[in-house]
Design a protein around this motif. Sequence first.
Motif, PDB file in Angstrom:
ATOM      1  N   ARG A  35       0.783  -1.236   0.000  1.00  0.00           N
ATOM      2  CA  ARG A  35       0.000   0.000   0.000  1.00  0.00           C
ATOM      3  C   ARG A  35       0.814   1.285   0.000  1.00  0.00           C
ATOM      4  NH1 ARG A  35      -2.610  -3.917   2.748  1.00  0.00           N
ATOM      5  NH2 ARG A  35      -4.740  -4.314   2.120  1.00  0.00           N
ATOM      6  N   ASN A  36       2.120   1.208   0.362  1.00  0.00           N
ATOM      7  CA  ASN A  36       2.903   2.435   0.393  1.00  0.00           C
ATOM      8  C   ASN A  36       4.384   2.116   0.226  1.00  0.00           C
ATOM      9  OD1 ASN A  36       4.077   1.951   3.084  1.00  0.00           O
ATOM     10  ND2 ASN A  36       1.973   2.302   3.814  1.00  0.00           N
ATOM     11  N   ILE A  37       5.190   3.147   0.091  1.00  0.00           N
ATOM     12  CA  ILE A  37       6.615   2.985  -0.185  1.00  0.00           C
ATOM     13  C   ILE A  37       7.344   2.323   0.987  1.00  0.00           C
ATOM     14  CG2 ILE A  37       7.352   5.262   0.618  1.00  0.00           C
ATOM     15  CD1 ILE A  37       8.660   3.512  -2.521  1.00  0.00           C
ATOM     16  N   ILE A  38       6.898   2.567   2.195  1.00  0.00           N
ATOM     17  CA  ILE A  38       7.531   1.944   3.369  1.00  0.00           C
ATOM     18  C   ILE A  38       7.351   0.428   3.302  1.00  0.00           C
ATOM     19  CG2 ILE A  38       7.590   1.803   5.892  1.00  0.00           C
ATOM     20  CD1 ILE A  38       8.584   4.500   4.693  1.00  0.00           C
ATOM     21  N   GLU A  39       6.145  -0.029   2.975  1.00  0.00           N
ATOM     22  CA  GLU A  39       5.904  -1.469   2.813  1.00  0.00           C
ATOM     23  C   GLU A  39       6.766  -2.033   1.686  1.00  0.00           C
ATOM     24  OE1 GLU A  39       1.886  -2.837   2.416  1.00  0.00           O
ATOM     25  OE2 GLU A  39       1.213  -1.653   4.120  1.00  0.00           O
ATOM     26  N   ALA A  40       6.856  -1.313   0.583  1.00  0.00           N
ATOM     27  CA  ALA A  40       7.647  -1.781  -0.559  1.00  0.00           C
ATOM     28  C   ALA A  40       9.097  -2.003  -0.168  1.00  0.00           C
ATOM     29  CB  ALA A  40       7.554  -0.788  -1.714  1.00  0.00           C
ATOM     30  N   LEU A  41       9.604  -1.153   0.713  1.00  0.00           N
ATOM     31  CA  LEU A  41      10.997  -1.286   1.143  1.00  0.00           C
ATOM     32  C   LEU A  41      11.240  -2.509   2.025  1.00  0.00           C
ATOM     33  CD1 LEU A  41      11.861   2.458   1.827  1.00  0.00           C
ATOM     34  CD2 LEU A  41      12.649   1.020  -0.072  1.00  0.00           C
ATOM     35  N   THR A  42      10.187  -3.173   2.457  1.00  0.00           N
ATOM     36  CA  THR A  42      10.348  -4.388   3.254  1.00  0.00           C
ATOM     37  C   THR A  42      10.335  -5.654   2.398  1.00  0.00           C
ATOM     38  OG1 THR A  42       7.977  -4.744   3.674  1.00  0.00           O
ATOM     39  CG2 THR A  42       9.174  -3.283   5.208  1.00  0.00           C
ATOM     40  N   TYR A  43      10.113  -5.528   1.101  1.00  0.00           N
ATOM     41  CA  TYR A  43      10.031  -6.700   0.224  1.00  0.00           C
ATOM     42  C   TYR A  43      11.426  -7.269  -0.039  1.00  0.00           C
ATOM     43  CZ  TYR A  43       5.087  -6.353  -0.920  1.00  0.00           C
ATOM     44  OH  TYR A  43       3.720  -6.366  -0.851  1.00  0.00           O
ATOM     45  N   PRO A  44      11.654  -8.538   0.276  1.00  0.00           N
ATOM     46  CA  PRO A  44      12.976  -9.125   0.059  1.00  0.00           C
ATOM     47  C   PRO A  44      13.378  -9.170  -1.417  1.00  0.00           C
ATOM     48  CG  PRO A  44      11.417 -10.807   0.780  1.00  0.00           C
ATOM     49  CD  PRO A  44      10.728  -9.493   0.891  1.00  0.00           C
ATOM     50  N   GLY A  45      12.404  -9.307  -2.307  1.00  0.00           N
ATOM     51  CA  GLY A  45      12.717  -9.321  -3.736  1.00  0.00           C
ATOM     52  C   GLY A  45      13.341  -8.019  -4.205  1.00  0.00           C
ATOM     53  N   LEU A  46      12.903  -6.904  -3.635  1.00  0.00           N
ATOM     54  CA  LEU A  46      13.468  -5.593  -3.965  1.00  0.00           C
ATOM     55  C   LEU A  46      14.945  -5.553  -3.581  1.00  0.00           C
ATOM     56  CD1 LEU A  46      13.115  -2.564  -4.783  1.00  0.00           C
ATOM     57  CD2 LEU A  46      12.624  -2.150  -2.359  1.00  0.00           C
ATOM     58  N   TRP A  47      15.264  -6.029  -2.376  1.00  0.00           N
ATOM     59  CA  TRP A  47      16.651  -6.007  -1.912  1.00  0.00           C
ATOM     60  C   TRP A  47      17.508  -7.010  -2.668  1.00  0.00           C
ATOM     61  CZ3 TRP A  47      18.090  -1.857   0.304  1.00  0.00           C
ATOM     62  CH2 TRP A  47      17.140  -1.081   0.965  1.00  0.00           C
ATOM     63  N   ALA A  48      16.922  -8.129  -3.038  1.00  0.00           N
ATOM     64  CA  ALA A  48      17.673  -9.131  -3.811  1.00  0.00           C
ATOM     65  C   ALA A  48      18.114  -8.549  -5.148  1.00  0.00           C
ATOM     66  CB  ALA A  48      16.832 -10.383  -4.027  1.00  0.00           C
ATOM     67  N   ILE A  49      17.223  -7.854  -5.832  1.00  0.00           N
ATOM     68  CA  ILE A  49      17.580  -7.295  -7.142  1.00  0.00           C
ATOM     69  C   ILE A  49      18.525  -6.103  -6.971  1.00  0.00           C
ATOM     70  CG2 ILE A  49      15.590  -5.765  -7.455  1.00  0.00           C
ATOM     71  CD1 ILE A  49      17.208  -7.937 -10.165  1.00  0.00           C
ATOM     72  N   PHE A  50      18.366  -5.318  -5.907  1.00  0.00           N
ATOM     73  CA  PHE A  50      19.275  -4.208  -5.631  1.00  0.00           C
ATOM     74  C   PHE A  50      20.713  -4.716  -5.472  1.00  0.00           C
ATOM     75  CE2 PHE A  50      21.537  -1.752  -2.349  1.00  0.00           C
ATOM     76  CZ  PHE A  50      21.633  -0.522  -2.988  1.00  0.00           C
ATOM     77  N   TYR A  51      20.891  -5.716  -4.631  1.00  0.00           N
ATOM     78  CA  TYR A  51      22.235  -6.268  -4.425  1.00  0.00           C
ATOM     79  C   TYR A  51      22.739  -7.013  -5.657  1.00  0.00           C
ATOM     80  CZ  TYR A  51      22.244  -4.835   0.422  1.00  0.00           C
ATOM     81  OH  TYR A  51      22.235  -4.093   1.567  1.00  0.00           O
ATOM     82  N   HIS A  52      21.817  -7.638  -6.391  1.00  0.00           N
ATOM     83  CA  HIS A  52      22.253  -8.333  -7.611  1.00  0.00           C
ATOM     84  C   HIS A  52      22.806  -7.340  -8.638  1.00  0.00           C
ATOM     85  CE1 HIS A  52      22.662 -10.990 -10.976  1.00  0.00           C
ATOM     86  NE2 HIS A  52      21.955 -10.125 -11.685  1.00  0.00           N
ATOM     87  N   ARG A  53      22.164  -6.199  -8.780  1.00  0.00           N
ATOM     88  CA  ARG A  53      22.646  -5.200  -9.758  1.00  0.00           C
ATOM     89  C   ARG A  53      24.091  -4.793  -9.435  1.00  0.00           C
ATOM     90  NH1 ARG A  53      18.853  -6.020 -13.538  1.00  0.00           N
ATOM     91  NH2 ARG A  53      16.833  -5.149 -13.056  1.00  0.00           N
ATOM     92  N   ILE A  54      24.395  -4.619  -8.160  1.00  0.00           N
ATOM     93  CA  ILE A  54      25.765  -4.267  -7.756  1.00  0.00           C
ATOM     94  C   ILE A  54      26.713  -5.436  -8.028  1.00  0.00           C
ATOM     95  CG2 ILE A  54      27.244  -3.696  -5.784  1.00  0.00           C
ATOM     96  CD1 ILE A  54      24.686  -2.330  -4.560  1.00  0.00           C
ATOM     97  N   ALA A  55      26.336  -6.636  -7.588  1.00  0.00           N
ATOM     98  CA  ALA A  55      27.189  -7.816  -7.763  1.00  0.00           C
ATOM     99  C   ALA A  55      27.411  -8.114  -9.246  1.00  0.00           C
ATOM    100  CB  ALA A  55      26.565  -9.029  -7.072  1.00  0.00           C
TER     101      ALA A  55
END
Length: 189
Positions: free
Chosen positions: A10-30
């Motif tokens: 429902r909001n950006i704070i909830e979106a920031l808790t999604y593990p898939g978001l963090w997985a792709i963030f770290y994957h882009r760096i790696a």
Amino acid sequence: MIFEKDPACRNIIEALTYPGLWAIFYHRIAHALHKAHIPILPRLISQFARIITGGIEIHPGAQIGKRFFIDHGAGVVIGETAVIGDNVMLYHQVTLGATGWWRPSPGRKQKRHPSIEDDVTIGVGAAVLGPITIGRGSKIGAMALVLESVSPNSVVAAKPAELLMKGGAPLEKHEELTQGWNGEMDYQI
């Protein structure tokens, strides 16, 4: 992408808790470090991401397009030579893996993992294995085991579970499958 694919967010704070978001963030760096031929660091980043995301393991060599989304995420595995197009969605426990052991010849990298074209959805627990292609716009159902390429705009589904016993008694059409079950066994294949 999260807001578009998951109505529960429902909001950006909830979106920031999604593990898939963090997985792709770290994957882009790696992945960027992997492409730059920097040793060890890309694997350390991918393993760190695996720990903080609840088991989303993406090899730094995997190529992932835009608008990629992993819903729930736990237990997702994406192999080194996997190629994922744009607007692809995976659910939890999906494996994009290999079917055997390969040792490439010196100076030669062999494709071992699937290619997933644009606009594909892969359901819970599906395993897509080997150097195959899942065509654009296809849908792979839950628990499907896919070992051959799939044409664009196809739907692949696993056979649903089938009732063998009801109320402790084997159903007549499945008596041969349930012989030897005396009600004491928890699980039998």
